[in-house]
Design a protein around this motif. Structure first.
Motif, PDB file in Angstrom:
ATOM      1  N   THR A 184       0.809  -1.217   0.000  1.00  0.00           N
ATOM      2  CA  THR A 184       0.000   0.000   0.000  1.00  0.00           C
ATOM      3  C   THR A 184       0.842   1.267   0.000  1.00  0.00           C
ATOM      4  N   ASP A 185       1.915   1.303   0.805  1.00  0.00           N
ATOM      5  CA  ASP A 185       2.710   2.524   0.933  1.00  0.00           C
ATOM      6  C   ASP A 185       3.756   2.662  -0.163  1.00  0.00           C
ATOM      7  N   GLU A 188       1.675   1.379  -3.773  1.00  0.00           N
ATOM      8  CA  GLU A 188       0.416   2.110  -3.943  1.00  0.00           C
ATOM      9  C   GLU A 188      -0.741   1.231  -4.414  1.00  0.00           C
ATOM     10  N   PRO A 191      -5.880  -0.208  -0.627  1.00  0.00           N
ATOM     11  CA  PRO A 191      -6.169  -1.068   0.537  1.00  0.00           C
ATOM     12  C   PRO A 191      -7.450  -1.876   0.379  1.00  0.00           C
TER      13      PRO A 191
END
Length: 435
Positions: A184-185, A188, A191
């Motif tokens: 996710t971080d 990207e 979620p």
């Protein structure tokens, strides 16, 4: 009764690997919610496979690159399809979408294969600088930060294949919070496409005490590269030093499918015992005083370390081993990435009853806080029911997944159909040439 089809990359072997245990837990979760389950695989039957029919789960042998799968799937009319790892989604995903478009598509990632491969590549590069085999086997574990991992992973074909499978599915199950955050971080991934669902377990009520245990244990399927690498580090560097400090102790190495190169390392005189298959991994774990898991690379969470907690067996591992399982400062044993620190930890835990008992207590605490079955019971089915009611909008918002299904599945479809046509022609030629 709703129907789930699981497309397995292999037949489940819960006594051989954490992946097998994971699959059984998922199957049981669906059964508790009164789902009918069919487990299908194109893999050959395996030696230690679970007896699924005895558990009320139907089995089906399916073919790759064959329209017979489409006909079979249409007859099954599943409400949901679970792909066991991204490779299975690549093989069957387009057929599932074409045949049963309204079925929810779930992906059990097991762990990020591209993360494991990136760490392995970095480790091998550092080992290649060593001047001898002894130096090569003394190189410590891979501890790259997320930004360094991004540089290693971003252009890899393996990562792109994994990400594509995640985007093409409606929901991907992740066993590691570290890997969820990486996706996710750093990469990207939305979620909404991911769900944290680790292995779960409860501690044994009466684990053996310090005085009733002896020796060290290490467990892991020998076919899994991180496990074999850990065996080599133990054999050539760590164990000789532990044995010198504790000359009466032995290291018992268990694992499914030991190859000749592993059994050749067996040396009772050095206390290095390669014992192979364990019918009950927790039984042998529960007799040992300390579990050694010096993993230099890997991904996911480690079933062997979860078993150690269940059995109240303190463990010595690396930051890779402990990743996504517990705070290193509250590990039920010791986490270290330096060979000297691992040596000190192993010897101290083996001899120091007070320190050992404290680690055993921490095992129960960690299990209760992070891996309790009650914490995750029903969560997957709740998420699935929500997906079923919002599926059209969920897919519409996943525009990257829509594009990938349009293009990638078309290329996969054409390749599969070409292979199928080639096989038909070969079969026809064989029939014409037969006497």
């Amino acid at each position: 009764m709703p129907h789930l089809i699981v497309l397995g990359s292999v037949w489940p072997e819960p006594k051989s690997s954490a992946a097998g245990t994971r699959m059984v837990q998922l199957l049981e979760e669906f059964q508790r919610s009164d789902w009918r389950i069919t487990f299908a695989s194109a893999a050959l039957p395996s030696q230690h496979r679970l007896d699924l029919p005895a558990r009320g789960i139907a089995e089906a042998a399916v073919e790759l690159n064959a329209d017979s799968f489409d006909r079979w799937l249409a007859e099954q009319a599943p409400d949901a399809v679970l792909f066991d790892r991204f490779m299975t989604e690549e093989q069957f995903g387009w057929r599932v979408e074409r045949t049963c478009p309204s079925a929810v598509r779930l992906l059990d990632t097991e762990d990020l294969h591209s993360l494991r491969a990136a760490r392995w590549a970095r480790l091998k590069r550092r080992q290649s600088l060593a001047g001898s085999e002894a130096e090569r086997q003394s190189v410590g574990p891979e501890t790259a930060a997320p930004d360094e991992l991004f540089q290693e992973m971003a252009d890899s074909d393996l990562l792109q294949r994994e990400l594509a499978a995640i985007y093409r599915c409606d929901l991907s199950l992740m066993i590691s919070e570290f890997e969820m955050q990486l996706l996710t971080d750093t990469f990207e991934v939305p979620p909404s496409l991911l769900m944290y669902l680790p292995l779960w377990a409860s501690s044994e009520r009466n684990p053996l005490p310090f005085e009733s245990r002896e020796h060290f244990v290490s467990i892991g399927n020998f076919r899994h590269a991180p496990n074999w690498d850990a065996v080599l580090w133990l054999k050539h560097d760590l164990w000789p030093r532990i044995r010198a400090a504790l000359p009466e102790t032995e290291l018992h190495l268990y694992g499914a499918y030991p190859p000749p190169k592993a059994t050749a390392l067996n040396n009772p005189r050095q206390g290095f015992r390669v014992l192979g298959w364990a019918e009950d991994a927790r039984e042998v774990m529960g007799r040992a005083r300390v579990c050694l898991a010096p993993l230099r690379f890997g991904a996911g969470i480690k079933g062997k370390l979860l078993d150690a907690m269940v059995c109240g067996t303190p463990s010595v591992t690396t930051s890779v081993g402990a990743e996504a399982m517990a705070d290193q400062n509250h590990w039920p044993g010791v986490v270290a990435d330096d060979a000297d620190a691992l040596l000190e930890a192993a010897v101290s835990l083996y001899q120091d009853k007070t320190r050992w008992q404290s680690a055993q207590i921490q095992s129960r605490t960690t299990l209760a806080q992070r891996f309790s079955p009650q914490r995750f019971e029903g969560a997957l089915l709740d998420r699935l029911r929500t997906l079923q009611t919002t599926l059209v909008d969920h897919r519409r918002r996943n525009i990257v997944g829509t594009m990938l299904r349009h293009h990638q599945h078309r290329s996969t479809q054409y390749m599969s159909q070409w292979i199928e046509a080639k096989n038909r022609l070969a079969a026809r030629d064989d029939s014409h040439n037969s006497p």
